[in-house]
Design an enzyme around this catalytic site. Sequence first.
Site, mmCIF file in Angstrom:
data_model
loop_
_atom_site.group_PDB
_atom_site.id
_atom_site.type_symbol
_atom_site.label_atom_id
_atom_site.label_comp_id
_atom_site.label_asym_id
_atom_site.label_seq_id
_atom_site.Cartn_x
_atom_site.Cartn_y
_atom_site.Cartn_z
ATOM 1 N N TYR A 89 0.840 -1.196 0.000
ATOM 2 C CA TYR A 89 0.000 0.000 0.000
ATOM 3 C C TYR A 89 0.870 1.238 0.000
ATOM 4 O O TYR A 89 2.049 1.194 0.352
ATOM 5 C CB TYR A 89 -1.024 -0.003 1.130
ATOM 6 C CG TYR A 89 -0.570 0.294 2.538
ATOM 7 C CD1 TYR A 89 -0.839 1.520 3.129
ATOM 8 C CD2 TYR A 89 0.056 -0.682 3.318
ATOM 9 C CE1 TYR A 89 -0.487 1.784 4.442
ATOM 10 C CE2 TYR A 89 0.416 -0.435 4.628
ATOM 11 C CZ TYR A 89 0.145 0.801 5.187
ATOM 12 O OH TYR A 89 0.496 1.056 6.485
ATOM 13 N N TYR A 104 -4.430 1.083 -1.652
ATOM 14 C CA TYR A 104 -4.075 -0.316 -1.464
ATOM 15 C C TYR A 104 -3.837 -0.994 -2.811
ATOM 16 O O TYR A 104 -4.535 -0.719 -3.795
ATOM 17 C CB TYR A 104 -5.188 -1.060 -0.732
ATOM 18 C CG TYR A 104 -5.330 -0.670 0.710
ATOM 19 C CD1 TYR A 104 -4.420 -1.115 1.671
ATOM 20 C CD2 TYR A 104 -6.376 0.150 1.125
ATOM 21 C CE1 TYR A 104 -4.558 -0.761 3.005
ATOM 22 C CE2 TYR A 104 -6.517 0.509 2.452
ATOM 23 C CZ TYR A 104 -5.608 0.059 3.378
ATOM 24 O OH TYR A 104 -5.735 0.418 4.693
ATOM 25 N N ARG A 228 -12.236 4.753 21.880
ATOM 26 C CA ARG A 228 -12.919 6.027 21.626
ATOM 27 C C ARG A 228 -11.968 7.100 21.113
ATOM 28 O O ARG A 228 -12.189 8.289 21.315
ATOM 29 C CB ARG A 228 -13.577 6.523 22.911
ATOM 30 C CG ARG A 228 -14.513 5.527 23.573
ATOM 31 C CD ARG A 228 -15.055 6.083 24.883
ATOM 32 N NE ARG A 228 -13.993 6.285 25.864
ATOM 33 C CZ ARG A 228 -14.130 6.934 27.004
ATOM 34 N NH1 ARG A 228 -15.300 7.481 27.308
ATOM 35 N NH2 ARG A 228 -13.119 7.065 27.847
ATOM 36 N N THR A 257 -1.330 2.741 16.176
ATOM 37 C CA THR A 257 -1.629 3.077 17.566
ATOM 38 C C THR A 257 -2.576 2.054 18.198
ATOM 39 O O THR A 257 -2.344 1.566 19.302
ATOM 40 C CB THR A 257 -2.258 4.484 17.648
ATOM 41 O OG1 THR A 257 -1.324 5.447 17.165
ATOM 42 C CG2 THR A 257 -2.625 4.832 19.084
ATOM 43 N N ASP A 259 -3.084 -1.002 17.266
ATOM 44 C CA ASP A 259 -2.425 -2.308 17.367
ATOM 45 C C ASP A 259 -1.506 -2.363 18.586
ATOM 46 O O ASP A 259 -1.438 -3.392 19.275
ATOM 47 C CB ASP A 259 -1.623 -2.587 16.099
ATOM 48 C CG ASP A 259 -2.479 -2.559 14.847
ATOM 49 O OD1 ASP A 259 -3.674 -2.912 14.939
ATOM 50 O OD2 ASP A 259 -1.960 -2.179 13.788
ATOM 51 N N ASP A 295 4.856 1.607 11.116
ATOM 52 C CA ASP A 295 3.662 0.906 11.560
ATOM 53 C C ASP A 295 3.858 0.175 12.883
ATOM 54 O O ASP A 295 2.882 -0.179 13.551
ATOM 55 C CB ASP A 295 3.255 -0.134 10.508
ATOM 56 C CG ASP A 295 2.871 0.484 9.174
ATOM 57 O OD1 ASP A 295 3.679 1.257 8.626
ATOM 58 O OD2 ASP A 295 1.781 0.184 8.671
#
Length: 317
Positions: A89, A104, A228, A257, A259, A295
């Site tokens: 991606y 993607y 949230r 974040t 993950d 990531d």
Amino acid sequence: MSELVSFGETMLRFSPGKDERLEDAEEFEVHVGGAESNVAIAAQRLGTPATWMSKVPENPLGRQVVGKLRQYGIETDVSWCHRGRQGTYYMEQAGEPRGTNVIYDREDAAITTAEARELNLDLIRDATVFFTTGITPALSPTLAETTMNLLKAAKEGGTTTAFDFNYRAKLWSPKEATETLTQFFPGIDVLVIAARDAQNVLGLEGDPRQIAHNLGSQYDFETVIVTRGSEGAIGWHDNVVHEQEVYETDTVSPIGTGDAFTGTFIARRLEGDDVPTALDYASAAAALKRTIPGDVALLTAEEVESVVKDGSKSISR
């Protein structure tokens, strides 16, 4: 033996420099990233032996993904194949109003043909926790069936199942996601879901506390985590709702974040923490990840512990 086994696609990400346009870029940074491997890495960094399972093309790009993940400290257990592509991606990052744009390129990726018979089911049965996400079954009908079979294998082995709903609008519609993912719910012990997905995809009403309670009661989950965003997370367990605020952070890269949050929550629960404590550590890890490019949450347990002890909670910037 790994305590945590995850299954899913990990892609190569190509990104031009910040604010650059993809169509004008001459150089790209290359990262590996996928929700399931990101979670495994975050958990491993917190001390949980973890394995990422997938189907990968036997070519230089597939080998790069597997090699990179191994460098990050997790085990890999992959079905190598000579047909199918390595998913990629491309991400363009800029300030508002442009924001972030993702393209993607994962059609005909090797993983879309993965079947349970090609994978090491004993590894799942012997693990303490099996983790996957709603991204995986969205990639192909074959993977939807495979995801169901892997969850069944986990249950057969007495393995706790953890699942991140992780709805992606570019992969399928809310109706398609709801019809498929709710079929998995009876086989899931721990559900992580964004409040917006619970509302917009599942059509649930009420505030996040009500959503967590309703999901837990309706589907007999052991634990429900409703995230949230900048307002933190809600955890439902044993019919009790716990609220967790975010930790103050300066954002370098928000990718991964969630993950980092999920991987840390799983790791701390495996260490014996109760749900409120695990949520606290997960929130700290999420704040730290936002300061790291790429990531992957390249954290240390000491860093997470330090954030928790400092206790500076606020809205992330």
